[in-house]
Design a protein around this motif. Structure first.
Motif, mmCIF file in Angstrom:
data_model
loop_
_atom_site.group_PDB
_atom_site.id
_atom_site.type_symbol
_atom_site.label_atom_id
_atom_site.label_comp_id
_atom_site.label_asym_id
_atom_site.label_seq_id
_atom_site.Cartn_x
_atom_site.Cartn_y
_atom_site.Cartn_z
ATOM 1 N N VAL A 1 0.523 -0.757 -0.320
ATOM 2 C CA VAL A 1 0.011 -0.007 0.333
ATOM 3 C C VAL A 1 1.277 1.416 0.265
ATOM 4 C CG1 VAL A 1 -2.246 -1.271 1.337
ATOM 5 C CG2 VAL A 1 -0.066 0.160 2.721
ATOM 6 N N PRO A 2 0.743 1.919 -0.628
ATOM 7 C CA PRO A 2 1.266 3.373 -0.877
ATOM 8 C C PRO A 2 1.116 4.385 0.949
ATOM 9 C CG PRO A 2 -1.045 3.838 -2.142
ATOM 10 C CD PRO A 2 -0.906 2.931 -1.660
ATOM 11 N N PRO A 3 2.594 5.037 1.183
ATOM 12 C CA PRO A 3 2.874 5.522 2.082
ATOM 13 C C PRO A 3 1.107 6.627 2.690
ATOM 14 C CG PRO A 3 4.727 5.974 0.534
ATOM 15 C CD PRO A 3 3.797 5.250 0.133
ATOM 16 N N PRO A 4 1.470 6.200 3.529
ATOM 17 C CA PRO A 4 -0.426 7.803 3.849
ATOM 18 C C PRO A 4 0.161 9.373 3.675
ATOM 19 C CG PRO A 4 1.027 6.738 6.383
ATOM 20 C CD PRO A 4 1.951 5.799 4.654
ATOM 21 N N GLN A 5 1.362 9.212 3.611
ATOM 22 C CA GLN A 5 1.423 10.691 2.988
ATOM 23 C C GLN A 5 1.668 10.358 1.442
ATOM 24 O OE1 GLN A 5 3.340 8.777 4.634
ATOM 25 N NE2 GLN A 5 5.922 9.064 4.261
ATOM 26 N N GLY A 6 1.788 9.857 1.225
ATOM 27 C CA GLY A 6 1.115 9.392 -0.248
ATOM 28 C C GLY A 6 3.067 9.345 -1.124
ATOM 29 N N PRO A 7 2.980 8.784 -2.483
ATOM 30 C CA PRO A 7 4.050 8.168 -3.092
ATOM 31 C C PRO A 7 5.331 9.179 -2.510
ATOM 32 C CG PRO A 7 1.986 7.694 -4.144
ATOM 33 C CD PRO A 7 1.855 8.826 -2.725
ATOM 34 N N LYS A 8 7.014 8.462 -2.724
ATOM 35 C CA LYS A 8 7.982 9.230 -1.858
ATOM 36 C C LYS A 8 8.100 9.667 -3.905
ATOM 37 C CE LYS A 8 12.273 8.775 -1.011
ATOM 38 N NZ LYS A 8 13.349 7.368 -1.684
ATOM 39 N N LYS A 9 8.320 10.949 -3.792
ATOM 40 C CA LYS A 9 8.457 12.355 -5.106
ATOM 41 C C LYS A 9 9.505 11.348 -5.265
ATOM 42 C CE LYS A 9 7.077 15.210 -7.107
ATOM 43 N NZ LYS A 9 7.084 14.989 -8.838
ATOM 44 N N LEU A 10 9.417 10.902 -6.892
ATOM 45 C CA LEU A 10 10.997 10.616 -7.385
ATOM 46 C C LEU A 10 11.426 11.541 -8.519
ATOM 47 C CD1 LEU A 10 10.239 6.549 -7.572
ATOM 48 C CD2 LEU A 10 11.739 7.903 -5.888
ATOM 49 N N GLY A 11 12.704 11.540 -8.999
ATOM 50 C CA GLY A 11 13.150 12.381 -9.785
ATOM 51 C C GLY A 11 13.426 11.755 -11.028
ATOM 52 N N ALA A 12 13.873 12.100 -12.202
ATOM 53 C CA ALA A 12 13.766 10.974 -13.298
ATOM 54 C C ALA A 12 14.457 10.720 -13.256
ATOM 55 C CB ALA A 12 14.364 12.292 -14.456
ATOM 56 N N GLN A 13 15.816 10.167 -12.885
ATOM 57 C CA GLN A 13 15.956 8.889 -12.446
ATOM 58 C C GLN A 13 16.082 8.019 -11.553
ATOM 59 O OE1 GLN A 13 18.828 7.175 -14.329
ATOM 60 N NE2 GLN A 13 17.752 8.134 -16.335
ATOM 61 N N GLY A 14 14.586 8.541 -10.524
ATOM 62 C CA GLY A 14 15.000 7.431 -9.401
ATOM 63 C C GLY A 14 13.860 6.646 -9.424
ATOM 64 N N GLY A 15 12.879 6.805 -10.434
ATOM 65 C CA GLY A 15 11.717 5.831 -10.804
ATOM 66 C C GLY A 15 12.436 4.527 -11.505
ATOM 67 N N THR A 16 11.354 3.279 -12.002
ATOM 68 C CA THR A 16 12.089 2.713 -12.829
ATOM 69 C C THR A 16 12.228 2.873 -14.216
ATOM 70 O OG1 THR A 16 9.718 1.863 -12.797
ATOM 71 C CG2 THR A 16 11.663 0.657 -11.671
ATOM 72 N N VAL A 17 11.432 4.054 -15.012
ATOM 73 C CA VAL A 17 11.005 4.304 -16.286
ATOM 74 C C VAL A 17 11.568 5.535 -15.621
ATOM 75 C CG1 VAL A 17 9.745 2.674 -17.494
ATOM 76 C CG2 VAL A 17 8.555 4.177 -16.186
ATOM 77 N N TYR A 18 10.695 6.604 -15.202
ATOM 78 C CA TYR A 18 10.655 8.351 -15.547
ATOM 79 C C TYR A 18 10.144 8.290 -14.386
ATOM 80 C CZ TYR A 18 10.365 12.785 -16.688
ATOM 81 O OH TYR A 18 11.557 13.962 -16.612
ATOM 82 N N GLY A 19 10.875 8.437 -13.584
ATOM 83 C CA GLY A 19 10.146 9.499 -12.074
ATOM 84 C C GLY A 19 9.083 8.634 -11.149
ATOM 85 N N ASN A 20 7.928 9.532 -11.317
ATOM 86 C CA ASN A 20 6.758 8.347 -10.797
ATOM 87 C C ASN A 20 5.704 7.900 -11.495
ATOM 88 O OD1 ASN A 20 7.866 10.788 -8.697
ATOM 89 N ND2 ASN A 20 6.313 9.398 -7.135
ATOM 90 N N LYS A 21 6.184 7.723 -12.693
ATOM 91 C CA LYS A 21 5.184 6.979 -13.641
ATOM 92 C C LYS A 21 5.392 5.030 -13.412
ATOM 93 C CE LYS A 21 3.201 6.653 -17.844
ATOM 94 N NZ LYS A 21 3.333 5.178 -17.654
ATOM 95 N N MET A 22 3.948 5.105 -12.846
ATOM 96 C CA MET A 22 4.328 3.658 -12.927
ATOM 97 C C MET A 22 4.464 2.612 -14.383
ATOM 98 S SD MET A 22 3.988 1.068 -10.765
ATOM 99 C CE MET A 22 3.468 1.973 -9.138
ATOM 100 N N PRO A 23 5.570 1.852 -14.556
ATOM 101 C CA PRO A 23 5.424 1.605 -15.291
ATOM 102 C C PRO A 23 4.334 0.487 -16.206
ATOM 103 C CG PRO A 23 6.683 0.109 -13.850
ATOM 104 C CD PRO A 23 6.523 1.503 -13.300
ATOM 105 N N ASP A 24 3.951 0.600 -17.857
ATOM 106 C CA ASP A 24 3.086 -0.247 -18.370
ATOM 107 C C ASP A 24 3.236 -1.177 -18.943
ATOM 108 O OD1 ASP A 24 3.787 1.586 -20.513
ATOM 109 O OD2 ASP A 24 1.556 2.449 -19.463
ATOM 110 N N LEU A 25 2.754 -1.698 -19.798
ATOM 111 C CA LEU A 25 2.843 -3.297 -21.121
ATOM 112 C C LEU A 25 3.697 -2.188 -22.101
ATOM 113 C CD1 LEU A 25 3.108 -5.704 -21.528
ATOM 114 C CD2 LEU A 25 1.278 -4.893 -22.789
ATOM 115 N N LEU A 26 3.351 -0.742 -22.433
ATOM 116 C CA LEU A 26 3.901 -0.903 -23.149
ATOM 117 C C LEU A 26 5.383 0.022 -22.967
ATOM 118 C CD1 LEU A 26 3.109 0.719 -25.970
ATOM 119 C CD2 LEU A 26 2.661 2.724 -25.284
ATOM 120 N N GLU A 27 5.883 0.494 -22.311
ATOM 121 C CA GLU A 27 6.964 0.767 -21.880
ATOM 122 C C GLU A 27 7.921 -0.805 -21.451
ATOM 123 O OE1 GLU A 27 5.282 5.028 -19.546
ATOM 124 O OE2 GLU A 27 5.588 2.697 -18.715
ATOM 125 N N ILE A 28 7.593 -1.375 -20.781
ATOM 126 C CA ILE A 28 8.296 -2.810 -20.861
ATOM 127 C C ILE A 28 8.803 -3.251 -21.885
ATOM 128 C CG2 ILE A 28 8.353 -4.719 -19.452
ATOM 129 C CD1 ILE A 28 8.739 -2.210 -17.539
#
Lengths: 93, 559
Positions: free
Chosen positions: B443-470
């Motif tokens: 579950v997401p943290p109560p204070q909301g998801p951690k804000k990620l920088g462009a390089q901090g996420g798996t694909v781009y920041g807080n963008k949840m990776p989807d089928l197209l990207e993978i």
């Protein structure tokens, strides 16, 4: 020439330079007490032989080229497995 | 005037005898120097305030060679100007004022380089020019580390007729580069600039001394693109690097390797750095350590990790620990651990950044993590054992990889599992019915998801990776040869090709990274030729044609 700066102040032959500096390398570099921001220093010696570059131990397998990890019992794999299973289960429902 | 007269008479003698080494040791500028130099300075202060007076004295005591003996050296106008500048340097210098000293020394070095340019006699001041350039370079580096001293620079450079944009280090590098070009482009009588004794002929012996000083300064002021011209010129005019002393070879290959690294030419960078490391004196720990930082970085990007022998080497102390979490994360395909190994949590982010390897490692190793993650998901989802008789190609569901990527993204954003009250009550023992129970989702943290920088996420920041990207990532892996097979877009699968002939789906679908990289480099000829690393003699003197084919040796075998 008598009044001129002492010519012995600087080494004049190549051999002297090499020997002197080789000794000083041994004296001044006993332990790797290094600062993290050390810049690439000038070499204390001008030239050396192949033998001077040799270090003890294995020098042939410096790099690991096959490093794949097949162990699926560790934490990360276990968590992935759980996630995959969950999604699989929800698909079937 | 006794000291000056004696000094000039000696200098004149060295010129006649063409004794370049004596000239060098007498024309010292850098403390500590013999007491006599300070006495000489005092004498100049007292009796030679007037430049013309000094000039007349020099011309008188270093006269032209009237005997006309062909084997004797002689004085030339450029040398007289240099001598005047040299004596005025000692007359006026105040070593307490480093900035002013740098300005004076720059003038002196320029005069010396002009003296060096004389085609018949200039060579006698080559060791002196190297020595003065070294002193100037050291002073520039010192000043660069002391902004408190260079604060006055604006004023000083204003006098310097408009060239205010260049930093002190950069302008020093350019002065030295002039000497480099002079040595490099000197017309030589022998073929290829190599003398009968097998050594570089004439001024060409000074090429790498000046090149290394200029490179050191270019890297210091982060103007590495300025090195481009230097490397191009070396490719065209230099005798083989192997003819120069070990210290010059190693230093040059270190900077060339770093230059190639900065320019994303990692395979060639690795060749230079490996050779520099192999040729480095075993006791020169500082240099070995500096080389190793870039050598390890380049190799990791190419899919090779430092092995056990490094553990016992003093230069690797403190370094291996920083790289180990990165290689561990790549092995597992653990994107979270990978981001953390290079992030602030590791405590090493600043160090990697200062060394200039943070972004290359972050951007270039990421694809290796994806390869391992795909491999891991395949390991976990494929129905083993592999059936040799089956006609069906082993496949990986791309949606499974999406699940894994989304899981990593959630962990990066700080998602957590809710506390399992039943497990707590049972002191961690698993309930027998666990298999039939739905495990808790993150579950997401109560204070909301951690804000990620462009390089901090798996694909781009807080963008949840989807089928197209993978699917795009898998396609990229296939295209780079890091996955062996093809994508069936309709079925949402990656199918492995050649599992039967290549010893199973893992070997066929996920070939070793280094093997792939090396094969590609060999195909492109990158293993035999490195621009600016001259390994063979030029065929035509001064023709500007570089022929490296077939003669270059493999890594570490010389050069």
């Amino acid at each position: 020439m008598s009044a001129a700066p002492a010519s012995g102040a600087a080494p004049t032959t190549k051999a002297t330079v090499a020997d002197k500096s080789a000794d000083s390398t041994k004296e001044t570099k006993p332990a790797p007490a290094l600062e993290e921001d050390d810049e690439f220093e000038d070499f204390p010696v001008e030239n050396w032989t192949q033998e001077d570059t040799e270090v003890p131990g294995d020098n042939t397998h410096l790099w690991e080229e096959s490093w794949d990890d097949d162990d699926t019992s560790e934490d990360f794999s276990a968590q992935l497995k759980e996630e995959l299973k969950k999604v699989e289960a929800s698909k079937k429902r | 005037m006794a000291i000056l007269d004696g000094f000039l008479t000696s200098i004149s003698g060295f010129l006649r005898a063409k004794d370049a080494l004596q000239l060098k040791s007498w024309l010292a500028v850098e403390p500590p120097v013999d007491e006599q130099y300070y006495k000489l300075a005092q004498e100049l202060k007292v009796s030679f305030r007037d430049g013309d007076h000094l000039e007349r004295r020099i011309t008188k005591l270093i006269p032209e060679n009237d005997d006309g003996k062909a084997d004797e050296g002689d004085v030339w106008p450029g040398f007289l100007v240099f001598m005047k500048d040299y004596l005025e340097f000692w007359r006026d210098v105040n070593f307490e004022d480093l900035l002013q000293t740098h300005l004076q020394l720059t003038g002196l070095v320029n005069a010396c380089i002009t003296a060096l340019s004389n085609s018949s006699h200039g060579i006698v001041v080559l060791p002196t020019a190297i020595q003065l350039s070294q002193a100037l370079s050291t002073l520039a580096m010192t000043l660069d580390n002391r902004p408190d001293l260079t604060r006055r620079l604006r004023k000083v450079t204003d006098i310097d007729q408009g060239e205010t944009r260049k930093t002190l280090v950069e302008s020093t590098a350019e002065s030295i580069q002039r000497a480099f070009t002079m040595c490099l482009t000197e017309r030589s009588s022998n073929r290829n600039g190599i003398g009968r004794d097998g050594k570089p002929e004439g001024k060409k012996i000074g090429i790498y001394s000046f090149a290394n000083l200029a490179l050191k300064l270019f890297f210091k002021c982060r103007k590495t693109q300025s090195a481009n011209q230097l490397f191009t010129n070396i490719s065209q005019h230099s005798p083989p690097l192997a003819l120069y002393p070990a210290s010059q070879r190693v230093t040059y290959l270190f900077y060339l390797g770093r230059f190639l690294f900065i320019n994303d030419s990692f395979y060639r960078a690795q060749l230079c750095l490996q050779s520099a490391y192999d040729q480095c004196h075993a006791q020169c720990i500082n240099q070995r350590r500096n080389i190793l930082i870039y050598l390890i970085s380049a190799n990791m990007i190419l899919g090779r990790f430092p092995s056990r022998p490094f553990m016992s080497r003093p230069e690797a102390a403190g370094i291996l620990e920083k790289f180990a979490p990165i290689s561990k994360a790549i092995r597992k395909g653990d994107i979270v651990a990978f981001k953390r190994a290079l992030g602030p949590e590791s405590g090493n982010e600043q160090w990697f950044f200062q060394k200039g390897v943070l972004l290359p490692l972050l951007y270039r190793c990421e694809i290796l993590v994806w390869r391992s993650l795909a491999r891991r998901v395949f390991l976990l989802t494929y129905t083993w054992p592999f059936d040799l008789n089956s006609r069906k190609a082993p496949t990986l569901e791309i949606t499974d990889l999406v699940v894994a990527a989304q899981y990593c993204q959630k962990v990066l954003e700080g998602w957590q599992k809710p506390v399992d009250s039943m497990a707590v009550m049972q002191s961690g023992r698993t309930h027998p019915n666990t298999l039939f129970m739905k495990s808790h989702d993150l579950v997401p943290p109560p204070q909301g998801p951690k804000k990620l920088g462009a390089q901090g996420g798996t694909v781009y920041g807080n963008k949840m990776p989807d089928l197209l990207e993978i699917e795009a990532i898998v396609a990229s892996l296939v295209q780079q040869g890091l996955l062996g097979g093809f994508i069936s877009h309709n079925q949402g699968k990656f199918a492995i090709l050649g599992a039967k002939i290549r010893g199973g789906p893992l070997n066929a679908g996920f070939p070793g990274v280094w093997e792939v990289v090396k094969t590609r480099a060999e195909r492109e000829g990158k293993n035999t030729e490195v621009p600016a690393w001259v390994r063979s003699e030029r065929k035509a003197p001064m023709g500007g044609v570089v022929n490296l084919s077939g003669i270059a040796r493999p890594v570490g075998s010389g050069g």
